[in-house]
Write a protein that holds these residues in place. Structure first.
Motif, PDB file in Angstrom:
ATOM      1  N   ASP A 237      16.199   6.631   1.561  1.00 29.48           N
ATOM      2  CA  ASP A 237      16.098   6.609   0.100  1.00 29.48           C
ATOM      3  C   ASP A 237      17.351   5.993  -0.510  1.00 29.48           C
ATOM      4  OD1 ASP A 237      14.479   9.850   0.049  1.00 29.48           O
ATOM      5  OD2 ASP A 237      13.675   7.843   0.359  1.00 29.48           O
ATOM      6  N   THR A 238      18.505   6.350   0.045  1.00 32.09           N
ATOM      7  CA  THR A 238      19.751   5.813  -0.482  1.00 32.09           C
ATOM      8  C   THR A 238      19.803   4.308  -0.293  1.00 32.09           C
ATOM      9  OG1 THR A 238      20.877   7.885   0.009  1.00 32.09           O
ATOM     10  CG2 THR A 238      22.264   5.959  -0.323  1.00 32.09           C
ATOM     11  N   ALA A 239      19.411   3.854   0.913  1.00 33.27           N
ATOM     12  CA  ALA A 239      19.392   2.413   1.161  1.00 33.27           C
ATOM     13  C   ALA A 239      18.410   1.727   0.231  1.00 33.27           C
ATOM     14  CB  ALA A 239      19.035   2.135   2.620  1.00 33.27           C
ATOM     15  N   GLY A 240      17.293   2.433  -0.046  1.00 38.30           N
ATOM     16  CA  GLY A 240      16.297   1.838  -0.933  1.00 38.30           C
ATOM     17  C   GLY A 240      16.843   1.593  -2.321  1.00 38.30           C
ATOM     18  N   ARG A 241      17.596   2.563  -2.851  1.00 35.28           N
ATOM     19  CA  ARG A 241      18.170   2.368  -4.183  1.00 35.28           C
ATOM     20  C   ARG A 241      19.194   1.245  -4.171  1.00 35.28           C
ATOM     21  NH1 ARG A 241      17.920   8.065  -4.041  1.00 35.28           N
ATOM     22  NH2 ARG A 241      20.108   8.207  -3.395  1.00 35.28           N
ATOM     23  N   GLY A 242      19.956   1.166  -3.039  1.00 30.70           N
ATOM     24  CA  GLY A 242      20.992   0.151  -2.981  1.00 30.70           C
ATOM     25  C   GLY A 242      20.446  -1.250  -2.809  1.00 30.70           C
ATOM     26  N   THR A 243      19.281  -1.375  -2.161  1.00 31.12           N
ATOM     27  CA  THR A 243      18.733  -2.698  -1.900  1.00 31.12           C
ATOM     28  C   THR A 243      17.793  -3.178  -2.998  1.00 31.12           C
ATOM     29  OG1 THR A 243      17.036  -1.628  -0.548  1.00 31.12           O
ATOM     30  CG2 THR A 243      18.940  -2.559   0.615  1.00 31.12           C
ATOM     31  N   GLN A 244      17.685  -2.431  -4.081  1.00 28.41           N
ATOM     32  CA  GLN A 244      16.870  -2.918  -5.194  1.00 28.41           C
ATOM     33  C   GLN A 244      17.448  -4.208  -5.769  1.00 28.41           C
ATOM     34  OE1 GLN A 244      16.574   0.323  -7.945  1.00 28.41           O
ATOM     35  NE2 GLN A 244      15.081   1.456  -6.721  1.00 28.41           N
ATOM     36  N   ARG A 245      18.766  -4.388  -5.641  1.00 25.28           N
ATOM     37  CA  ARG A 245      19.411  -5.603  -6.144  1.00 25.28           C
ATOM     38  C   ARG A 245      19.599  -6.625  -5.028  1.00 25.28           C
ATOM     39  NH1 ARG A 245      24.459  -2.640  -8.396  1.00 25.28           N
ATOM     40  NH2 ARG A 245      25.374  -4.727  -8.203  1.00 25.28           N
ATOM     41  N   LEU A 246      18.932  -6.414  -3.900  1.00 24.94           N
ATOM     42  CA  LEU A 246      19.060  -7.316  -2.759  1.00 24.94           C
ATOM     43  C   LEU A 246      17.712  -7.915  -2.394  1.00 24.94           C
ATOM     44  CD1 LEU A 246      21.418  -5.186  -0.490  1.00 24.94           C
ATOM     45  CD2 LEU A 246      22.052  -7.172  -1.853  1.00 24.94           C
ATOM     46  N   ARG A 247      17.762  -9.049  -1.731  1.00 22.75           N
ATOM     47  CA  ARG A 247      16.548  -9.717  -1.263  1.00 22.75           C
ATOM     48  C   ARG A 247      16.671  -9.935   0.236  1.00 22.75           C
ATOM     49  NH1 ARG A 247      15.612 -14.678  -4.653  1.00 22.75           N
ATOM     50  NH2 ARG A 247      16.274 -16.047  -2.950  1.00 22.75           N
ATOM     51  N   GLN A 248      15.599  -9.692   0.952  1.00 14.51           N
ATOM     52  CA  GLN A 248      15.653  -9.855   2.397  1.00 14.51           C
ATOM     53  C   GLN A 248      15.728 -11.333   2.762  1.00 14.51           C
ATOM     54  OE1 GLN A 248      12.714  -7.630   4.517  1.00 14.51           O
ATOM     55  NE2 GLN A 248      13.416  -8.295   6.538  1.00 14.51           N
ATOM     56  N   VAL A 249      16.586 -11.625   3.719  1.00 10.98           N
ATOM     57  CA  VAL A 249      16.797 -12.985   4.205  1.00 10.98           C
ATOM     58  C   VAL A 249      16.206 -13.092   5.607  1.00 10.98           C
ATOM     59  CG1 VAL A 249      18.553 -14.701   4.790  1.00 10.98           C
ATOM     60  CG2 VAL A 249      18.898 -13.176   2.826  1.00 10.98           C
ATOM     61  N   LEU A 250      15.579 -14.236   5.907  1.00  3.35           N
ATOM     62  CA  LEU A 250      14.946 -14.429   7.216  1.00  3.35           C
ATOM     63  C   LEU A 250      14.103 -13.199   7.591  1.00  3.35           C
ATOM     64  CD1 LEU A 250      17.958 -15.996   9.171  1.00  3.35           C
ATOM     65  CD2 LEU A 250      15.971 -17.197   8.267  1.00  3.35           C
ATOM     66  N   PRO A 251      13.077 -12.891   6.814  1.00  3.89           N
ATOM     67  CA  PRO A 251      12.344 -11.629   6.995  1.00  3.89           C
ATOM     68  C   PRO A 251      11.654 -11.494   8.343  1.00  3.89           C
ATOM     69  CG  PRO A 251      11.212 -13.085   5.454  1.00  3.89           C
ATOM     70  CD  PRO A 251      12.554 -13.694   5.695  1.00  3.89           C
ATOM     71  N   ASP A 252      11.441 -12.595   9.065  1.00 14.33           N
ATOM     72  CA  ASP A 252      10.804 -12.495  10.381  1.00 14.33           C
ATOM     73  C   ASP A 252      11.779 -12.056  11.469  1.00 14.33           C
ATOM     74  OD1 ASP A 252       8.413 -13.311   9.290  1.00 14.33           O
ATOM     75  OD2 ASP A 252       8.736 -15.425   9.744  1.00 14.33           O
ATOM     76  N   TRP A 253      13.075 -12.013  11.148  1.00 10.27           N
ATOM     77  CA  TRP A 253      14.089 -11.699  12.143  1.00 10.27           C
ATOM     78  C   TRP A 253      14.734 -10.353  11.837  1.00 10.27           C
ATOM     79  CZ3 TRP A 253      15.059 -14.844  16.352  1.00 10.27           C
ATOM     80  CH2 TRP A 253      14.495 -16.128  16.322  1.00 10.27           C
ATOM     81  N   GLN A 254      15.041  -9.596  12.904  1.00 11.09           N
ATOM     82  CA  GLN A 254      15.759  -8.332  12.779  1.00 11.09           C
ATOM     83  C   GLN A 254      16.887  -8.293  13.797  1.00 11.09           C
ATOM     84  OE1 GLN A 254      13.432  -4.796  13.065  1.00 11.09           O
ATOM     85  NE2 GLN A 254      12.213  -5.211  11.238  1.00 11.09           N
ATOM     86  N   ALA A 255      17.913  -7.528  13.481  1.00  9.51           N
ATOM     87  CA  ALA A 255      18.989  -7.318  14.440  1.00  9.51           C
ATOM     88  C   ALA A 255      18.583  -6.253  15.452  1.00  9.51           C
ATOM     89  CB  ALA A 255      20.259  -6.889  13.721  1.00  9.51           C
ATOM     90  N   THR A 256      19.312  -6.167  16.538  1.00  9.11           N
ATOM     91  CA  THR A 256      19.051  -5.131  17.530  1.00  9.11           C
ATOM     92  C   THR A 256      19.182  -3.760  16.876  1.00  9.11           C
ATOM     93  OG1 THR A 256      20.020  -6.556  19.226  1.00  9.11           O
ATOM     94  CG2 THR A 256      19.740  -4.229  19.775  1.00  9.11           C
ATOM     95  N   PRO A 257      18.162  -2.901  16.989  1.00 10.45           N
ATOM     96  CA  PRO A 257      18.258  -1.575  16.366  1.00 10.45           C
ATOM     97  C   PRO A 257      19.416  -0.776  16.943  1.00 10.45           C
ATOM     98  CG  PRO A 257      16.004  -2.062  17.057  1.00 10.45           C
ATOM     99  CD  PRO A 257      16.871  -3.122  17.663  1.00 10.45           C
ATOM    100  N   ILE A 258      19.955   0.117  16.128  1.00  8.85           N
ATOM    101  CA  ILE A 258      21.040   1.001  16.556  1.00  8.85           C
ATOM    102  C   ILE A 258      20.443   2.349  16.954  1.00  8.85           C
ATOM    103  CG2 ILE A 258      23.136   2.210  15.849  1.00  8.85           C
ATOM    104  CD1 ILE A 258      23.734  -0.040  13.962  1.00  8.85           C
ATOM    105  N   GLU A 259      20.755   2.812  18.159  1.00 12.21           N
ATOM    106  CA  GLU A 259      20.302   4.132  18.590  1.00 12.21           C
ATOM    107  C   GLU A 259      21.179   5.213  17.963  1.00 12.21           C
ATOM    108  OE1 GLU A 259      20.100   4.517  22.780  1.00 12.21           O
ATOM    109  OE2 GLU A 259      18.355   3.196  22.980  1.00 12.21           O
ATOM    110  N   VAL A 260      20.533   6.297  17.587  1.00  2.34           N
ATOM    111  CA  VAL A 260      21.244   7.446  17.024  1.00  2.34           C
ATOM    112  C   VAL A 260      20.985   8.645  17.934  1.00  2.34           C
ATOM    113  CG1 VAL A 260      21.601   8.908  15.000  1.00  2.34           C
ATOM    114  CG2 VAL A 260      20.870   6.529  14.712  1.00  2.34           C
ATOM    115  N   HIS A 261      22.059   9.302  18.358  1.00 10.53           N
ATOM    116  CA  HIS A 261      21.949  10.455  19.245  1.00 10.53           C
ATOM    117  C   HIS A 261      22.649  11.662  18.626  1.00 10.53           C
ATOM    118  CE1 HIS A 261      21.304   7.158  22.134  1.00 10.53           C
ATOM    119  NE2 HIS A 261      20.615   8.035  22.828  1.00 10.53           N
ATOM    120  N   ALA A 262      22.107  12.830  18.940  1.00 13.96           N
ATOM    121  CA  ALA A 262      22.811  14.086  18.681  1.00 13.96           C
ATOM    122  C   ALA A 262      23.382  14.549  20.018  1.00 13.96           C
ATOM    123  CB  ALA A 262      21.863  15.127  18.106  1.00 13.96           C
TER     124      ALA A 262
END
Length: 286
Positions: A237-262
């Protein structure tokens, strides 16, 4: 001990076995093993009923209180499992805390009102053995092999820039064109690896800003100072509010996902820790 107490109360292997939900032969073997371990006969067995020996009467009087205390202890533990309580001490990165955890804390607090929190927002890797933390959240590859890792999420990352930046500098049409743009980078970051439909592309990137805070990186991108790799709006949700003023670039491409561990010191976890990890898995796996 608890099986012996049931037999002594019922004065019958058959009735005790029915109450315990186990075969009489199994129950008899277990009591015989107990007698061998103690070295004394506890029961006189007849065809009609059983009687306690002198040693059996003494053992029953002492053990029934112990068994009752154990039963009460398990009932109290069951209550903790169903409604955990206590102070939950968590070490976690600043970005994860602000972007991913904070929007989800109200529901967790409502679900488990008995849990209080101590959060340590720090980039340092705390020592779960020497320091009083219940769990540590880590993003990226695990290096603490002596700790138990619980994977809770994969965070995808996409390219974003503000419309004002794209109007001034143009929009890249291919990953290779990113090398001609101002990119917002982490310290010592010189390349981005991008993925599309199984294809992988590594591109050299550079920029005026190198920083280790995603929130500031997002703000700089929104202010038109470069292209950034950020979590998509759907992730947070926080990222969503922050990216309202942003536009996605190269939408077909993504970076390597980051793993999150506890990370925890052991697999035997208190209920408050277990519920916290389960909650994060439930809400971040989406």
């Amino acid at each position: 001990m608890s099986l012996f107490v049931e037999v002594a109360r019922a004065k019958s292997f058959r009735r005790a076995a029915e109450a315990l939900g186990m075969p009489s032969s199994t129950l008899s073997r277990r009591i015989q093993a107990l007698e061998r371990a103690i070295g004394l006969r506890l029961l006189h067995r007849t065809t009609r009923r059983i009687e306690l020996t002198e040693a059996g009467q003494l053992y029953f009087e002492r053990s029934r209180g112990i068994v009752e205390e154990a039963r009460l202890a398990h009932e109290q533990l069951d209550e903790l499992v169903s409604q955990p309580r206590g102070v939950l001490r968590v070490s976690l990165p600043v970005d994860f805390a602000i972007v991913f955890l904070t929007p989800r804390l109200p529901e967790f607090c409502h679900r488990y009102p008995g849990i209080a929190f101590e959060f340590d927002l720090t980039p340092r890797r705390v020592d779960l053995v020497a320091e009083p933390f219940d769990v540590a959240i880590r993003m990226g590859a695990l290096t603490d092999s002596h700790l138990v890792g619980h994977k809770i999420a994969h965070v995808p990352r996409c390219l974003y820039a503000s419309p004002s930046y794209l109007d001034a500098h143009g929009e890249p049409g291919t990953p290779d064109e990113l090398s001609q743009h101002e990119c917002l980078l982490f310290p010592n970051e010189t390349h981005w690896t991008l993925l599309r439909d199984g294809a992988k592309c590594q591109v050299a990137v550079d920029g005026r800003f190198h920083l280790n805070n995603v929130g500031m990186m997002q703000r700089l991108a929104a202010d038109g100072l470069g292209i950034a790799l950020l979590a998509p709006p759907s992730v947070s949700d926080t990222a969503g509010r922050g990216t309202q003023r942003l536009r996605q670039v190269l939408p077909d491409w993504q970076a390597t996902p980051i793993e999150v561990h506890a990370l925890t010191e052991t697999r035997l976890l208190p209920a408050k820790v277990q519920r916290f990890i389960e909650y994060l898995k439930e809400h971040l796996a989406q």
